[in-house]
Scaffold this motif. Structure first.
Motif, PDB file in Angstrom:
ATOM      1  N   ALA A   4       0.833  -1.200   0.000  1.00 49.98           N
ATOM      2  CA  ALA A   4       0.000   0.000   0.000  1.00 49.98           C
ATOM      3  C   ALA A   4       0.865   1.246   0.000  1.00 49.98           C
ATOM      4  O   ALA A   4       0.546   2.253   0.609  1.00 49.98           O
ATOM      5  CB  ALA A   4      -0.942  -0.028   1.210  1.00 49.98           C
ATOM      6  N   GLY A   5       2.007   1.155  -0.696  1.00 55.15           N
ATOM      7  CA  GLY A   5       2.824   2.352  -0.886  1.00 55.15           C
ATOM      8  C   GLY A   5       2.120   3.243  -1.898  1.00 55.15           C
ATOM      9  O   GLY A   5       1.061   2.883  -2.423  1.00 55.15           O
ATOM     10  N   GLU A  29      -1.763  -1.913  11.294  1.00 55.32           N
ATOM     11  CA  GLU A  29      -2.119  -0.507  11.606  1.00 55.32           C
ATOM     12  C   GLU A  29      -2.423   0.255  10.328  1.00 55.32           C
ATOM     13  O   GLU A  29      -3.402   0.985  10.231  1.00 55.32           O
ATOM     14  CB  GLU A  29      -0.977   0.201  12.353  1.00 55.32           C
ATOM     15  CG  GLU A  29      -0.598  -0.402  13.700  1.00 55.32           C
ATOM     16  CD  GLU A  29       0.276  -1.649  13.569  1.00 55.32           C
ATOM     17  OE1 GLU A  29       1.129  -1.686  12.671  1.00 55.32           O
ATOM     18  OE2 GLU A  29       0.070  -2.601  14.354  1.00 55.32           O
ATOM     19  N   LYS A  30      -1.526   0.066   9.343  1.00 58.99           N
ATOM     20  CA  LYS A  30      -1.699   0.769   8.076  1.00 58.99           C
ATOM     21  C   LYS A  30      -3.035   0.362   7.431  1.00 58.99           C
ATOM     22  O   LYS A  30      -3.785   1.208   6.926  1.00 58.99           O
ATOM     23  CB  LYS A  30      -0.532   0.399   7.140  1.00 58.99           C
ATOM     24  CG  LYS A  30      -0.710   0.855   5.712  1.00 58.99           C
ATOM     25  CD  LYS A  30       0.154   2.037   5.363  1.00 58.99           C
ATOM     26  CE  LYS A  30      -0.134   2.497   3.937  1.00 58.99           C
ATOM     27  NZ  LYS A  30       0.543   3.711   3.564  1.00 58.99           N
ATOM     28  N   LEU A  31      -3.315  -0.913   7.502  1.00 54.20           N
ATOM     29  CA  LEU A  31      -4.527  -1.449   6.899  1.00 54.20           C
ATOM     30  C   LEU A  31      -5.768  -0.837   7.558  1.00 54.20           C
ATOM     31  O   LEU A  31      -6.702  -0.392   6.880  1.00 54.20           O
ATOM     32  CB  LEU A  31      -4.528  -2.972   7.069  1.00 54.20           C
ATOM     33  CG  LEU A  31      -5.223  -3.788   6.002  1.00 54.20           C
ATOM     34  CD1 LEU A  31      -4.670  -3.496   4.630  1.00 54.20           C
ATOM     35  CD2 LEU A  31      -5.057  -5.271   6.305  1.00 54.20           C
ATOM     36  N   ASP A  37      -9.962   5.606   6.944  1.00 52.16           N
ATOM     37  CA  ASP A  37      -9.902   6.894   6.233  1.00 52.16           C
ATOM     38  C   ASP A  37     -10.535   6.832   4.853  1.00 52.16           C
ATOM     39  O   ASP A  37     -10.862   7.861   4.270  1.00 52.16           O
ATOM     40  CB  ASP A  37      -8.446   7.341   6.047  1.00 52.16           C
ATOM     41  CG  ASP A  37      -7.768   7.592   7.365  1.00 52.16           C
ATOM     42  OD1 ASP A  37      -8.471   7.494   8.399  1.00 52.16           O
ATOM     43  OD2 ASP A  37      -6.557   7.849   7.372  1.00 52.16           O
ATOM     44  N   LYS A  38     -10.615   5.617   4.299  1.00 55.39           N
ATOM     45  CA  LYS A  38     -11.014   5.448   2.899  1.00 55.39           C
ATOM     46  C   LYS A  38     -10.149   6.321   1.998  1.00 55.39           C
ATOM     47  O   LYS A  38     -10.556   6.777   0.925  1.00 55.39           O
ATOM     48  CB  LYS A  38     -12.507   5.824   2.685  1.00 55.39           C
ATOM     49  CG  LYS A  38     -13.459   4.886   3.414  1.00 55.39           C
ATOM     50  CD  LYS A  38     -13.884   3.740   2.499  1.00 55.39           C
ATOM     51  CE  LYS A  38     -14.817   2.778   3.190  1.00 55.39           C
ATOM     52  NZ  LYS A  38     -14.100   1.749   3.986  1.00 55.39           N
ATOM     53  N   ALA A  39      -8.936   6.589   2.459  1.00 48.97           N
ATOM     54  CA  ALA A  39      -8.010   7.418   1.691  1.00 48.97           C
ATOM     55  C   ALA A  39      -6.587   7.104   2.106  1.00 48.97           C
ATOM     56  O   ALA A  39      -6.344   6.578   3.188  1.00 48.97           O
ATOM     57  CB  ALA A  39      -8.301   8.899   1.923  1.00 48.97           C
ATOM     58  N   ASN A  42      -4.266  11.725   1.335  1.00 51.00           N
ATOM     59  CA  ASN A  42      -5.116  12.643   0.550  1.00 51.00           C
ATOM     60  C   ASN A  42      -5.681  12.049  -0.735  1.00 51.00           C
ATOM     61  O   ASN A  42      -6.291  12.761  -1.534  1.00 51.00           O
ATOM     62  CB  ASN A  42      -4.379  13.941   0.170  1.00 51.00           C
ATOM     63  CG  ASN A  42      -3.756  14.573   1.377  1.00 51.00           C
ATOM     64  OD1 ASN A  42      -4.338  14.506   2.482  1.00 51.00           O
ATOM     65  ND2 ASN A  42      -2.596  15.159   1.203  1.00 51.00           N
ATOM     66  N   GLN A  43      -5.386  10.783  -0.968  1.00 52.60           N
ATOM     67  CA  GLN A  43      -5.945  10.206  -2.185  1.00 52.60           C
ATOM     68  C   GLN A  43      -7.094   9.281  -1.808  1.00 52.60           C
ATOM     69  O   GLN A  43      -6.905   8.351  -1.021  1.00 52.60           O
ATOM     70  CB  GLN A  43      -4.882   9.417  -2.952  1.00 52.60           C
ATOM     71  CG  GLN A  43      -5.407   8.928  -4.274  1.00 52.60           C
ATOM     72  CD  GLN A  43      -4.543   7.814  -4.845  1.00 52.60           C
ATOM     73  OE1 GLN A  43      -3.628   7.328  -4.209  1.00 52.60           O
ATOM     74  NE2 GLN A  43      -4.871   7.420  -6.062  1.00 52.60           N
ATOM     75  N   ALA A  44      -8.237   9.540  -2.384  1.00 55.62           N
ATOM     76  CA  ALA A  44      -9.395   8.701  -2.065  1.00 55.62           C
ATOM     77  C   ALA A  44      -9.156   7.288  -2.555  1.00 55.62           C
ATOM     78  O   ALA A  44      -8.503   7.079  -3.582  1.00 55.62           O
ATOM     79  CB  ALA A  44     -10.639   9.282  -2.731  1.00 55.62           C
ATOM     80  N   ILE A  45      -9.663   6.325  -1.830  1.00 60.79           N
ATOM     81  CA  ILE A  45      -9.534   4.928  -2.249  1.00 60.79           C
ATOM     82  C   ILE A  45     -10.823   4.532  -2.961  1.00 60.79           C
ATOM     83  O   ILE A  45     -11.918   4.748  -2.467  1.00 60.79           O
ATOM     84  CB  ILE A  45      -9.273   4.037  -1.020  1.00 60.79           C
ATOM     85  CG1 ILE A  45      -7.896   4.367  -0.435  1.00 60.79           C
ATOM     86  CG2 ILE A  45      -9.352   2.572  -1.395  1.00 60.79           C
ATOM     87  CD1 ILE A  45      -7.569   3.625   0.829  1.00 60.79           C
ATOM     88  N   HIS A  46     -10.638   3.965  -4.128  1.00 63.23           N
ATOM     89  CA  HIS A  46     -11.784   3.582  -4.961  1.00 63.23           C
ATOM     90  C   HIS A  46     -12.710   2.620  -4.215  1.00 63.23           C
ATOM     91  O   HIS A  46     -12.243   1.769  -3.454  1.00 63.23           O
ATOM     92  CB  HIS A  46     -11.266   2.916  -6.241  1.00 63.23           C
ATOM     93  CG  HIS A  46     -12.249   2.880  -7.358  1.00 63.23           C
ATOM     94  ND1 HIS A  46     -13.300   2.003  -7.365  1.00 63.23           N
ATOM     95  CD2 HIS A  46     -12.337   3.603  -8.506  1.00 63.23           C
ATOM     96  CE1 HIS A  46     -14.006   2.181  -8.487  1.00 63.23           C
ATOM     97  NE2 HIS A  46     -13.430   3.165  -9.189  1.00 63.23           N
ATOM     98  N   GLU A  47     -14.004   2.743  -4.489  1.00 67.27           N
ATOM     99  CA  GLU A  47     -14.949   1.913  -3.736  1.00 67.27           C
ATOM    100  C   GLU A  47     -14.856   0.422  -4.072  1.00 67.27           C
ATOM    101  O   GLU A  47     -15.366  -0.423  -3.351  1.00 67.27           O
ATOM    102  CB  GLU A  47     -16.379   2.399  -3.973  1.00 67.27           C
ATOM    103  CG  GLU A  47     -16.726   2.421  -5.456  1.00 67.27           C
ATOM    104  CD  GLU A  47     -18.105   3.007  -5.759  1.00 67.27           C
ATOM    105  OE1 GLU A  47     -18.541   2.890  -6.902  1.00 67.27           O
ATOM    106  OE2 GLU A  47     -18.704   3.584  -4.824  1.00 67.27           O
ATOM    107  N   ASN A  48     -14.215   0.100  -5.206  1.00 62.18           N
ATOM    108  CA  ASN A  48     -14.040  -1.312  -5.571  1.00 62.18           C
ATOM    109  C   ASN A  48     -12.867  -1.971  -4.859  1.00 62.18           C
ATOM    110  O   ASN A  48     -12.528  -3.117  -5.133  1.00 62.18           O
ATOM    111  CB  ASN A  48     -13.822  -1.446  -7.083  1.00 62.18           C
ATOM    112  CG  ASN A  48     -15.135  -1.579  -7.828  1.00 62.18           C
ATOM    113  OD1 ASN A  48     -16.171  -1.799  -7.195  1.00 62.18           O
ATOM    114  ND2 ASN A  48     -15.082  -1.435  -9.134  1.00 62.18           N
ATOM    115  N   ILE A  49     -12.184  -1.194  -4.020  1.00 60.26           N
ATOM    116  CA  ILE A  49     -11.045  -1.777  -3.301  1.00 60.26           C
ATOM    117  C   ILE A  49     -11.510  -2.272  -1.938  1.00 60.26           C
ATOM    118  O   ILE A  49     -12.144  -1.541  -1.175  1.00 60.26           O
ATOM    119  CB  ILE A  49      -9.907  -0.750  -3.136  1.00 60.26           C
ATOM    120  CG1 ILE A  49      -9.378  -0.360  -4.521  1.00 60.26           C
ATOM    121  CG2 ILE A  49      -8.786  -1.312  -2.260  1.00 60.26           C
ATOM    122  CD1 ILE A  49      -8.260   0.651  -4.509  1.00 60.26           C
TER     123      ILE A  49
END
Lengths: 339, 562
Positions: A4-5, A29-31, A37-39, A42-49
């Motif tokens: 998740a880099g 923790e990162k997970l 955050d769903k992000a 500052n980058q939103a994470i796509h809902e398909n992830i």
């Protein structure tokens, strides 16, 4: 997606446009933070992830897996993932570094037999045979912003290339294919240290001409090292070679480039690595490539100068001056004596 | 576990009429039409229009005309020219309007393809007759026993007593497993190739370990010898004509192999293509026929019944001889092709190729043993298999062979993928050649002798070194013995790590080992490959042959211990 880099996340988002993606990060923790955050930065994470809590989930639920973790930890991750993989899986990695079987702090020589590309590590540690890699001018920050880019997917297997292209191609992400996976991997790895050198020359304000000179000769150096390791020149002239070189050597958003930039401001290597929150692969690559060039007796002035600057306290100005005056007579000689 | 074969083992399928190769022959019509269908299918998957098909036929005709005019054999059927003249006329009679568009069922071009296939198939096809097989089996037994049991000549003091055939032709391998799995599966033997004798020895071994007979491709030229032809064509051999290199013919040969494997007939081919010229173990294999194993296995998986499918196993075989009668000719070929103008050929009457008959008669008086190592059984991807025949990958994990042929869980045919798998299989076979190579005393001393002599002239290339007079390359015996001792230890170490097999004599004290090696190495060459001179030094009268025999132990990176 394993890793998740920033690059892994950028790829995951691209994949999520057409597919359901299961994401695994090394630390719980990162997970948790990503999930909450769903992000990511500052980058939103796509809902398909979706998020996988174990590597087992990844192995059991995914046919196609993209491992994108730093080269120094790649093998360890593969060993852990391996029990859940079988020959039906397809793996396409995007890690641009070498795996070495020597201690980089204390070794005698490094030759081809000591280094492995990431696809070779996958082959060694798992039952998977259909392996590919992804390389090209792919600055994570630009992909994140939705700017157009292209990549090359390399594999000995056409079906891996086709599957990779089908899953990741979009109107703003063009995909090329190649069967020369070794060449493509090498191009992706070797360009990193040229990016560090270019960052340094940029920071010293020596001008665009000097920078172009460095990039062009850097390209020649990459080809020579690549040939010594058994690759042909073609891959270096494509998306993963010249393409990636141009992108990383002109962008402050490249981690490797910024290492060079900071060196030019007088920062010490130890401080730079300490303050970076993601790995700049080029730092490790410089140690490895310097040793390789000595073993194969290749003239590789850029890697030697950068090594001395980073590890032996050679003043950067002096080193760059040496490079700029390095005597040369024939242009693009590497095209003439293609072996 | 490598077991040593003690006696001839009973056939694993006692009734010859139950053998797949027999059934194949009994069902010849259907077998041939299956090959034909498959071939047409493959041609049509690559070629779609009448124009392309017509072009292809043009090329076939052209290459056949070249063969007829420039490479004709006496053994060619008398109506060859006539047949191709008819084909030519038919091609010329095709109207331009018939060359438009896609290939149709009543395509005139396709009709010609059928004619050509029928003719080729009639020539290629082999027969299998149990009576002939039993006769051949008896004769080959007599022949091989003669070869190996010949009374010791007076040159060889080493052998005082007559040895049994089991002691002289040593067969090692996982015999029990091969026999057990061989009952249900198809086995393809892929031996190394050093000598013309290899085919005979392979025929003998297959019978001795009790496997049903194999189909194998034999050069059409061998069939011009009437007696041999009668024999071979009734033993299941199919004829391969190396002169025919056109696309239809090559496709047919491959499909002949694919379909017979699919129908369960065991196979044999020398994947190196021809005899090793240098004396090295083969590093690169011919992928064409090897690939048919992958294709046949995929077909068997695709058309499986009730979740079960027949497996195809590859069995690498390494043949080790103390001497190869044709060695002079082979190494001559090798040096000529690698050295080009650096290699100056000497006049040497013995370097011409030997006729088979002469070769066997000579061999009848030979007195050295052979070691035949059967490698582990492999699946068509190159994985080893466990006692139940389940594929085990390099990590020691059980893997499902079917999965290699699926994408996203669905079965899918992919020729390019299979080509890659064939390469993986090739690498695995080559690796087994090295790990199952049995080091003989003669290999070891030739290796040490050559490297030691060559090391004295580091500035000379191979060809210049070979030209040196024999007295210049003498080495003192003591230094030689010490080097043999060193290298022997290294080979013993490699053996412990599973990198090579050792013959019994390697464990002898070094002095005796050297004696054994000298007595056995290349005994029938007219010059001594390696010997002790009157002054007590080690010399070679024929360094080319020394280089040849040395190559057998090359590739294990032991130069620095000499």
């Amino acid at each position: 997606m394993i890793g998740a880099g920033s690059f892994g996340m950028a790829i995951a988002n691209l994949l999520a446009e057409k597919n359901q993606v299961l994401l695994f990060a090394r630390t719980p923790e990162k997970l948790l933070k990503l999930e909450a955050d769903k992000a990511n930065k500052n980058q939103a994470i796509h809902e398909n992830i979706f998020f996988a809590s174990t590597l087992k989930d990844i192995g059991e639920n995914c046919d196609l897996i993209f491992p994108v973790v730093p080269s120094a930890r790649f093998r360890e991750m593969m060993v852990n993932l391996s029990p859940f993989l079988h020959p039906g899986h397809i793996l396409i990695h995007a890690t641009k570094g070498f795996d070495v079987d020597v201690d980089l702090e204390n070794f005698y020589t490094i030759s081809r037999s000591n280094i492995k590309t990431m696809s070779e590590v996958i082959r060694e540690e798992t039952s998977v045979v259909r392996i590919g890699c992804l390389a090209g001018p792919n600055l994570a920050s630009e992909i994140k912003e939705g700017k157009p880019a292209a990549t090359v997917i390399a594999s000995k297997f056409d079906e891996v290339i086709e599957l990779g292209q089908k899953t990741i191609r979009s109107v703003r992400f063009q995909t090329y294919g190649s069967n020369d996976i070794f060449g493509i991997e090498l191009a992706g790895v070797l360009k990193n240290y040229i990016a560090i050198a270019t960052g340094a020359i940029t920071g010293l304000n020596l001008g665009e001409n000097a920078r172009a000179l460095l990039i062009t000769r850097g390209m020649a150096e990459m080809i020579y090292i690549g040939r010594a390791l058994g690759a042909t020149s073609e891959a270096f002239l494509g998306m993963a070679g010249i393409g990636d070189l141009i992108a990383t050597c002109s962008s402050p958003s490249s981690r490797n480039f910024s290492v060079g930039l900071r060196l030019s401001k007088g920062e010490k290597l130890a401080d730079i690595t300490k303050s970076m929150n993601e790995v700049a692969e080029g730092i490790r690559t410089i140690q490895i490539v310097k040793a390789l060039s000595e073993y194969y007796q290749i003239t590789a002035p850029i890697v030697h100068v950068m090594y001395r600057v980073m590890y032996e306290n050679l003043p950067l100005e002096k080193g760059i001056k040496f490079l700029m005056r390095y005597p040369a007579y024939i242009d693009a000689e590497y095209m003439k004596n293609e072996s | 576990m490598q077991e040593i074969l003690k006696t001839t083992l009973a056939p694993i399928i006692p009734d010859i009429t139950e053998w797949p190769i027999y059934k194949l022959s009994a069902d010849k019509e259907a077998f041939l039409s299956e090959i034909k269908e498959l071939t047409i299918l493959k041609i049509r998957s690559k070629i779609h229009t009448e124009k392309e098909l017509n072009d292809m036929l043009g090329k076939v005709l052209y290459s056949e005309r070249i063969r007829l005019t420039q490479k004709a054999w006496k053994a060619d059927p008398s109506d060859e020219r006539e047949f191709w003249a008819t084909i030519k006329n038919e091609l010329l009679n095709i109207e331009a309007s018939e060359l438009q568009g896609e290939i149709t069922a009543d395509s005139p071009n396709l009709k010609i393809v059928h004619q050509i296939i029928d003719r080729y198939l009639a020539e290629i096809v082999g027969n299998f007759k149990p009576g002939m097989y039993n006769f051949a089996r008896k004769s080959i037994n007599v022949l091989v026993s003669k070869i190996l049991n010949a009374a010791p000549g007076n040159r060889f003091r080493f052998w005082k007593t007559q040895k049994t055939i089991g002691e002289k032709l040593i067969i090692t391998g996982e015999l029990e497993k091969i026999r057990r799995l061989g009952k249900e599966a198809t086995i393809v033997l892929v031996p190394t190739h050093f000598s013309n004798l290899d085919s005979i020895i392979m025929g003998y071994i297959i019978d001795r370990i009790g496997l049903p007979a194999v189909t194998y491709g034999a050069g059409l030229n061998l069939f011009s010898i009437k007696l041999l032809s009668y024999f071979m064509s009734n033993l299941g051999a199919f004829k391969v004509d190396r002169r025919k290199k056109n696309s239809i013919y090559l496709e047919l040969i491959k499909n002949y192999s694919t379909v017979s494997l699919q129908r369960g007939a065991n196979g044999l081919f020398f994947p190196g293509g021809t005899r090793s010229r240098s004396g090295n173990l083969e590093k690169n294999l011919k992928l064409g026929l090897l690939g048919t194993t992958v294709e046949a296995q995929r077909n068997l998986i695709e058309h499986q019944v009730d979740g079960a499918y027949k497996k195809i196993y590859i069995l690498p075989v390494v043949l080790n001889y103390h001497f190869v009668l044709e060695a002079s000719g082979l190494i001559e070929d090798y040096l000529k092709s690698t050295g080009k103008d650096k290699y100056i050929r000497e006049n040497d009457a013995y370097s011409t190729s030997y006729k088979i008959v002469k070769f066997i008669t000579k061999f009848l008086f030979a007195n050295s043993e052979m070691v035949i190592s059967l490698g582990p059984l492999l699946d068509v991807i190159g994985n080893e298999v466990d006692d139940e025949g389940v594929s085990i990958d390099h990590l020691g994990r059980k893997v499902d062979l079917k999965e290699y042929f699926t994408l996203n869980g669905n079965f899918k045919t992919d020729i390019q993928r299979e080509n890659e798998y064939t390469r993986m299989l090739e690498r695995s076979i080559v690796e087994k050649y090295y790990t199952h190579n049995t080091l003989l005393s003669s290999d070891l001393i030739a290796y040490v002798g050559f490297v030691k002599m060559k090391n004295r002239f580091p500035h000379l290339d191979l060809y210049a070194f070979l030209r040196l007079p024999e007295e210049d390359t003498e080495i003192p015996y003591d230094a030689f013995e010490k080097a043999v001792d060193n290298v022997k230890e290294k080979f013993i170490e490699l053996n412990k790590n599973g990198k090579i097999l050792l013959s019994e004599e390697i464990k002898l004290p070094t002095k005796q080992l050297i004696e054994h090696g000298l007595a056995n190495m290349g005994v029938y060459h007219h010059k001594s490959v390696l010997k002790i001179s009157e002054s007590g030094n080690v010399i070679s009268e024929d360094k080319k042959l020394l280089f040849y025999y040395h190559n057998r132990a090359d590739g294990y990176q032991l130069e620095k211990y000499v």
